[in-house]
Structures are given as structure tokens and as C-alpha cells.
Design a protein around this motif. Structure first.
Motif, PDB file in Angstrom:
ATOM      1  N   LEU A  54     -10.515 -43.970  -4.049  1.00 23.59           N
ATOM      2  CA  LEU A  54     -10.983 -43.473  -2.758  1.00 23.59           C
ATOM      3  C   LEU A  54     -11.627 -44.586  -1.926  1.00 23.59           C
ATOM      4  O   LEU A  54     -11.503 -44.600  -0.694  1.00 23.59           O
ATOM      5  CB  LEU A  54     -11.976 -42.341  -2.987  1.00 23.59           C
ATOM      6  CG  LEU A  54     -12.367 -41.498  -1.780  1.00 23.59           C
ATOM      7  CD1 LEU A  54     -11.161 -40.763  -1.224  1.00 23.59           C
ATOM      8  CD2 LEU A  54     -13.456 -40.508  -2.157  1.00 23.59           C
ATOM      9  N   ASP A  55     -12.292 -45.526  -2.573  1.00 21.59           N
ATOM     10  CA  ASP A  55     -12.955 -46.611  -1.850  1.00 21.59           C
ATOM     11  C   ASP A  55     -11.958 -47.581  -1.219  1.00 21.59           C
ATOM     12  O   ASP A  55     -12.350 -48.389  -0.354  1.00 21.59           O
ATOM     13  CB  ASP A  55     -13.884 -47.382  -2.788  1.00 21.59           C
ATOM     14  CG  ASP A  55     -15.033 -46.512  -3.287  1.00 21.59           C
ATOM     15  OD1 ASP A  55     -15.364 -45.537  -2.587  1.00 21.59           O
ATOM     16  OD2 ASP A  55     -15.574 -46.809  -4.366  1.00 21.59           O
ATOM     17  N   ASN A  56     -10.694 -47.549  -1.667  1.00 23.44           N
ATOM     18  CA  ASN A  56      -9.693 -48.475  -1.153  1.00 23.44           C
ATOM     19  C   ASN A  56      -8.859 -47.888  -0.027  1.00 23.44           C
ATOM     20  O   ASN A  56      -7.939 -48.547   0.471  1.00 23.44           O
ATOM     21  CB  ASN A  56      -8.754 -48.923  -2.284  1.00 23.44           C
ATOM     22  CG  ASN A  56      -9.507 -49.567  -3.430  1.00 23.44           C
ATOM     23  OD1 ASN A  56      -9.651 -48.983  -4.491  1.00 23.44           O
ATOM     24  ND2 ASN A  56     -10.014 -50.772  -3.209  1.00 23.44           N
ATOM     25  N   ILE A  57      -9.173 -46.653   0.375  1.00 19.81           N
ATOM     26  CA  ILE A  57      -8.381 -46.032   1.443  1.00 19.81           C
ATOM     27  C   ILE A  57      -8.560 -46.764   2.766  1.00 19.81           C
ATOM     28  O   ILE A  57      -7.608 -46.916   3.553  1.00 19.81           O
ATOM     29  CB  ILE A  57      -8.762 -44.541   1.574  1.00 19.81           C
ATOM     30  CG1 ILE A  57      -8.242 -43.773   0.357  1.00 19.81           C
ATOM     31  CG2 ILE A  57      -8.204 -43.941   2.860  1.00 19.81           C
ATOM     32  CD1 ILE A  57      -8.559 -42.296   0.371  1.00 19.81           C
ATOM     33  N   ASP A  58      -9.773 -47.260   3.035  1.00 21.91           N
ATOM     34  CA  ASP A  58      -9.990 -48.013   4.274  1.00 21.91           C
ATOM     35  C   ASP A  58      -9.108 -49.254   4.321  1.00 21.91           C
ATOM     36  O   ASP A  58      -8.550 -49.593   5.381  1.00 21.91           O
ATOM     37  CB  ASP A  58     -11.463 -48.404   4.392  1.00 21.91           C
ATOM     38  CG  ASP A  58     -12.354 -47.204   4.677  1.00 21.91           C
ATOM     39  OD1 ASP A  58     -11.838 -46.199   5.190  1.00 21.91           O
ATOM     40  OD2 ASP A  58     -13.562 -47.276   4.376  1.00 21.91           O
ATOM     41  N   ASP A  59      -8.979 -49.951   3.189  1.00 17.65           N
ATOM     42  CA  ASP A  59      -8.104 -51.128   3.147  1.00 17.65           C
ATOM     43  C   ASP A  59      -6.641 -50.730   3.346  1.00 17.65           C
ATOM     44  O   ASP A  59      -5.875 -51.449   4.004  1.00 17.65           O
ATOM     45  CB  ASP A  59      -8.258 -51.852   1.806  1.00 17.65           C
ATOM     46  CG  ASP A  59      -9.665 -52.400   1.611  1.00 17.65           C
ATOM     47  OD1 ASP A  59     -10.334 -52.669   2.627  1.00 17.65           O
ATOM     48  OD2 ASP A  59     -10.084 -52.556   0.452  1.00 17.65           O
ATOM     49  N   LEU A  60      -6.254 -49.584   2.785  1.00 16.07           N
ATOM     50  CA  LEU A  60      -4.888 -49.105   2.955  1.00 16.07           C
ATOM     51  C   LEU A  60      -4.589 -48.798   4.418  1.00 16.07           C
ATOM     52  O   LEU A  60      -3.528 -49.158   4.947  1.00 16.07           O
ATOM     53  CB  LEU A  60      -4.684 -47.861   2.094  1.00 16.07           C
ATOM     54  CG  LEU A  60      -3.282 -47.278   2.021  1.00 16.07           C
ATOM     55  CD1 LEU A  60      -2.326 -48.262   1.384  1.00 16.07           C
ATOM     56  CD2 LEU A  60      -3.295 -45.966   1.245  1.00 16.07           C
ATOM     57  N   VAL A  61      -5.534 -48.155   5.083  1.00 13.47           N
ATOM     58  CA  VAL A  61      -5.363 -47.841   6.504  1.00 13.47           C
ATOM     59  C   VAL A  61      -5.349 -49.124   7.337  1.00 13.47           C
ATOM     60  O   VAL A  61      -4.558 -49.255   8.284  1.00 13.47           O
ATOM     61  CB  VAL A  61      -6.481 -46.895   6.966  1.00 13.47           C
ATOM     62  CG1 VAL A  61      -6.463 -46.734   8.479  1.00 13.47           C
ATOM     63  CG2 VAL A  61      -6.335 -45.536   6.289  1.00 13.47           C
ATOM     64  N   ALA A  62      -6.214 -50.075   6.986  1.00 11.61           N
ATOM     65  CA  ALA A  62      -6.237 -51.349   7.715  1.00 11.61           C
ATOM     66  C   ALA A  62      -4.906 -52.076   7.590  1.00 11.61           C
ATOM     67  O   ALA A  62      -4.421 -52.673   8.559  1.00 11.61           O
ATOM     68  CB  ALA A  62      -7.380 -52.225   7.190  1.00 11.61           C
ATOM     69  N   GLY A  63      -4.297 -52.023   6.405  1.00  8.15           N
ATOM     70  CA  GLY A  63      -2.988 -52.642   6.238  1.00  8.15           C
ATOM     71  C   GLY A  63      -1.924 -51.981   7.091  1.00  8.15           C
ATOM     72  O   GLY A  63      -1.058 -52.658   7.665  1.00  8.15           O
ATOM     73  N   SER A  64      -1.968 -50.668   7.205  1.00  8.14           N
ATOM     74  CA  SER A  64      -1.007 -49.956   8.060  1.00  8.14           C
ATOM     75  C   SER A  64      -1.235 -50.293   9.529  1.00  8.14           C
ATOM     76  O   SER A  64      -0.282 -50.453  10.294  1.00  8.14           O
ATOM     77  CB  SER A  64      -1.128 -48.449   7.840  1.00  8.14           C
ATOM     78  OG  SER A  64      -0.834 -48.111   6.507  1.00  8.14           O
ATOM     79  N   ARG A  65      -2.501 -50.405   9.926  1.00  4.27           N
ATOM     80  CA  ARG A  65      -2.787 -50.782  11.313  1.00  4.27           C
ATOM     81  C   ARG A  65      -2.307 -52.191  11.606  1.00  4.27           C
ATOM     82  O   ARG A  65      -1.795 -52.471  12.699  1.00  4.27           O
ATOM     83  CB  ARG A  65      -4.281 -50.672  11.584  1.00  4.27           C
ATOM     84  CG  ARG A  65      -4.795 -49.238  11.651  1.00  4.27           C
ATOM     85  CD  ARG A  65      -6.316 -49.196  11.724  1.00  4.27           C
ATOM     86  NE  ARG A  65      -6.822 -47.839  11.874  1.00  4.27           N
ATOM     87  CZ  ARG A  65      -8.101 -47.512  11.766  1.00  4.27           C
ATOM     88  NH1 ARG A  65      -9.017 -48.459  11.502  1.00  4.27           N
ATOM     89  NH2 ARG A  65      -8.482 -46.257  11.902  1.00  4.27           N
ATOM     90  N   ALA A  66      -2.465 -53.100  10.637  1.00  4.56           N
ATOM     91  CA  ALA A  66      -1.987 -54.469  10.824  1.00  4.56           C
ATOM     92  C   ALA A  66      -0.475 -54.509  10.969  1.00  4.56           C
ATOM     93  O   ALA A  66       0.075 -55.406  11.612  1.00  4.56           O
ATOM     94  CB  ALA A  66      -2.431 -55.348   9.652  1.00  4.56           C
ATOM     95  N   ALA A  67       0.201 -53.539  10.356  1.00 10.13           N
ATOM     96  CA  ALA A  67       1.659 -53.468  10.461  1.00 10.13           C
ATOM     97  C   ALA A  67       2.107 -52.817  11.765  1.00 10.13           C
ATOM     98  O   ALA A  67       3.305 -52.712  12.014  1.00 10.13           O
ATOM     99  CB  ALA A  67       2.230 -52.690   9.278  1.00 10.13           C
ATOM    100  N   GLY A  68       1.160 -52.386  12.601  1.00  6.34           N
ATOM    101  CA  GLY A  68       1.491 -51.822  13.909  1.00  6.34           C
ATOM    102  C   GLY A  68       1.366 -50.323  14.005  1.00  6.34           C
ATOM    103  O   GLY A  68       1.615 -49.766  15.083  1.00  6.34           O
TER     104      GLY A  68
END
Length: 352
Positions: free
Chosen positions: A222-236
């Protein structure tokens, strides 16, 4: 159109315009050679080619096709602040030279025509090239994200198959060895069968550890969801996170990891089947459960794989192993993936 055909077309068009304007002889031939060299250098030295095109435009009053092509390539290759400074400086100098040239014939109409020429022949090609470059980068990152998710999904499938097939066979060996051990065998054979049973159980335990390592991959939670979302945002992708209720830590690692996988699967499906649409990740903390959902507008062209497939099937099993439930809501306007995960580990143990 191939590279050489483009060079020939641009040089022919601009040379013909100069010839119609009255330029001929050695001057016309020299211009054709310089224009061809500028086009040839456009791919490797886009900003140098753009500067040469601006210089030729000032000297000849033509070079329209050359200016558009080199401007588009320069905008496409802008990647650093230095490139922006060089391009902006060259464009400003070009505007100043044109305005000085029309100063002898004052008039608002002449000035507006000059500015419109700058916008049409330089600014628009630069912006178009930059837009195309950004779209290609967006597609590259999007494909890389989807490929990474597919790779992880395939690894999970292999781990699941290993656990089912090899684990079953090792269990059979252990059971058969235990049956022989309690039978009427000599003492030395009973010891050998006992050692065989111990070896089978040890092999099953090691297989379980290996499969868990393949499944977890450092067990993002659960603590890594922010990083997952940040990666998707970086992908556009356009992703928003909404939280409600009082957040409490998930003490069960399976539930925490399942929440991460739900968000991961939802983002992957949204990027793959409805690219460019906004995505909403919701974390709703209830008194005894966490509701995790990923929603996005339904794709304009529905895909047969939306809402099904091995990815969601494996995710359903993972959520169920954590004592939760997974539901897919493929509505006409919105696609939503929702998981309910218990906050109390005892609930997950009872469910399994």
C-alpha cells in the motif's frame, strides 16, 4: 517520402520560387547547393540547419519550404534549455531583421504581414515539431509501462504454474514416502524412506519460498501506490488519487500487496484500453475493510479483453487469498475495478 526525395522536393521548390522571382545564373546554382547541404545536415545538426535556413531567408527573401522543414526538425529535437535558448535567440534575431527591413516602408499592414509570416513559417513548424516529439515520447513511455506490466504478469503466471504443478508432485512424493515409512519395512529402509520424505518436504518449502519471491518482487504494498501512480503520470497518464476515512496500516502483507496489485492492474488496463482518459484511484477506509478502486471513462471502442483475461483472473485469486473480494464494473460510461480487503488478518485467514 524518403529523405533524398524530401531534399530534392524542397530544393526544387525553393529554387523555382527564386527563379520566378528573377534570380538566375551562378547565384541560383549556389543557392541550390547551399539549400541541399542545409537539408542534408537537418537530421544530425537540426539547430545549425535552422540557423542556415533563417540566414538564407533573410538573404534571398525566399527559402520558404526550407524554413518550414528545418523549423519542424528543430522543434522535434528540442530536449534541453540550451536548445530552447538557441532557437528563441535565432527566431528573435530573424524577427528584428524583418522588422528593420520593413521600416523603410512604414505601415501597420506591412508589419502585421511580416509578423504573420514569422508565425506561419517559423513558430508553427517549431511548435508542431515539439508537439510530435512529445506525443512520440508519451507513446514510448506508455508502451514501456504496458510491457513492464505484461512482464510482471507473465512472471506471476509462471510462479503460479510452478506452485501448482511442482508443489503437487512434491506433496505426492511426501505422502507416498510417509505411507512407506509406517509400513512393514526393515529399519534401514524406513530410515531411507524417512530421509526421502524429509527431502521432499524441504524441497516443497524451498519451492514455496522461490514462488513467493517471484510473486512479491520485494512485495510492494500500500505504501508503494504513490510511486506507482507517479510512474503512470511520468508516462503521460492523468491519474488522481482520492482518499476517504481514517487511514490505518494494513497489518496483513497479503492484503497490502493485493491493494498494490489492484491499482497496478487498473492503471494498466486504463492505459492500454482507454489511453488519454483521466484515471481515478480511490482508497476508502471503512471500519473493518479497505475499498480500493480504479475508475476511468469507458473506451470509445470497447475491446473484447476489457474486464476479463488472465490478469484479472489471477488478481481475483490474489485478493481472495487475502480474504477480500474483487469486482469488475464495465459500465457504458465508466470502467471500474473495485476490491474489498479486510483490515483484520483473522478475517483473511478465515476466508482461506
Amino acid at each position: 517520402m524518403s529523405r533524398y526525395a524530401l531534399i530534392a522536393a524542397v530544393v526544387a521548390a525553393d529554387t523555382a520560387l527564386l527563379w520566378l522571382d528573377g534570380t538566375g545564373g551562378w547565384a541560383l546554382s549556389a543557392y541550390a547547393v547551399v539549400a541541399a547541404l542545409t537539408m542534408a545536415a537537418m537530421n544530425r545538426l537540426p539547430f545549425v540547419a535552422f540557423l542556415m535556413a533563417l540566414a538564407l531567408t533573410v538573404l534571398t527573401g525566399g527559402s520558404l519550404a526550407l524554413l518550414v522543414c528545418t523549423g519542424f526538425q528543430a522543434g522535434h529535437r528540442i530536449s534541453a534549455r540550451r536548445d530552447v535558448v538557441v532557437t528563441a535567440g535565432a527566431l528573435s534575431a530573424y524577427v528584428c531583421v524583418l522588422l528593420l527591413a520593413v521600416q523603410r516602408s512604414p505601415g501597420a499592414q506591412e508589419v502585421w504581414i511580416t509578423l504573420a509570416r514569422v508565425v506561419m513559417l517559423t513558430a508553427l513548424p517549431l511548435l508542431a515539431g515539439r508537439y510530435v516529439a512529445q506525443e512520440r515520447e508519451h507513446l514510448r513511455r506508455e508502451r514501456a509501462l504496458i510491457a513492464e506490466q505484461e512482464r510482471l504478469r507473465e512472471r506471476l503466471r509462471i510462479a503460479h504454474d510452478m506452485h501448482d504443478s511442482l508443489g503437487h508432485l512434491l506433496s505426492l512424493v511426501s505422502v507416498q514416502a510417509a505411507a512407506l515409512q509406517v509400513g512393514s519395512l526393515p529399519l534401514d529402509q524406513q530410515r531411507a524412506v524417512g530421509a526421502l520424505a524429509d527431502t521432499a518436504r524441504a524441497a516443497a518449502a524451498e519451492l514455496h519460498e522461490v514462488v513467493n519471491a517471484l510473486r512479491s518482487h520485494d512485495a510492494p504494498g500500500l505504501d508503494n501506490i504513490d510511486d506507482l501512480v507517479a510512474g503512470s503520470r511520468a508516462a503521460g497518464a492523468t491519474v488522481a488519487i482520492e482518499t476517504s476515512g481514517e487511514a490505518v496500516p494494513l497489518t496483513d502483507p497479503k492484503a497490502s500487496h493485493a491493494a498494490y496489485r489492484v491499482v497496478q492492474e487498473g492503471l494498466t488496463n486504463a492505459v492500454k484500453h482507454a489511453p488519454g482518459t483521466p484515471i481515478t484511484v480511490s482508497l476508502d477506509w471503512q471500519p473493518d475493510a479497505l475499498l480500493v478502486s480504479v475508475a476511468n471513462p469507458a473506451p470509445r471502442r470497447p475491446s473484447s479483453s476489457v474486464g476479463g483475461g488472465s490478469g484479472l483472473h489471477g488478481l481475483t485469486e490474489r485478493v481472495a487469498a487475502a480474504g477480500g473480494l474483487l469486482q469488475v464494473h464495465p459500465g457504458p460510461r465508466e470502467f471500474r475495478l473495485v476490491a474489498m480487503l479486510p483490515l483484520v488478518p483473522a478475517l483473511a485467514e478465515a476466508a482461506t
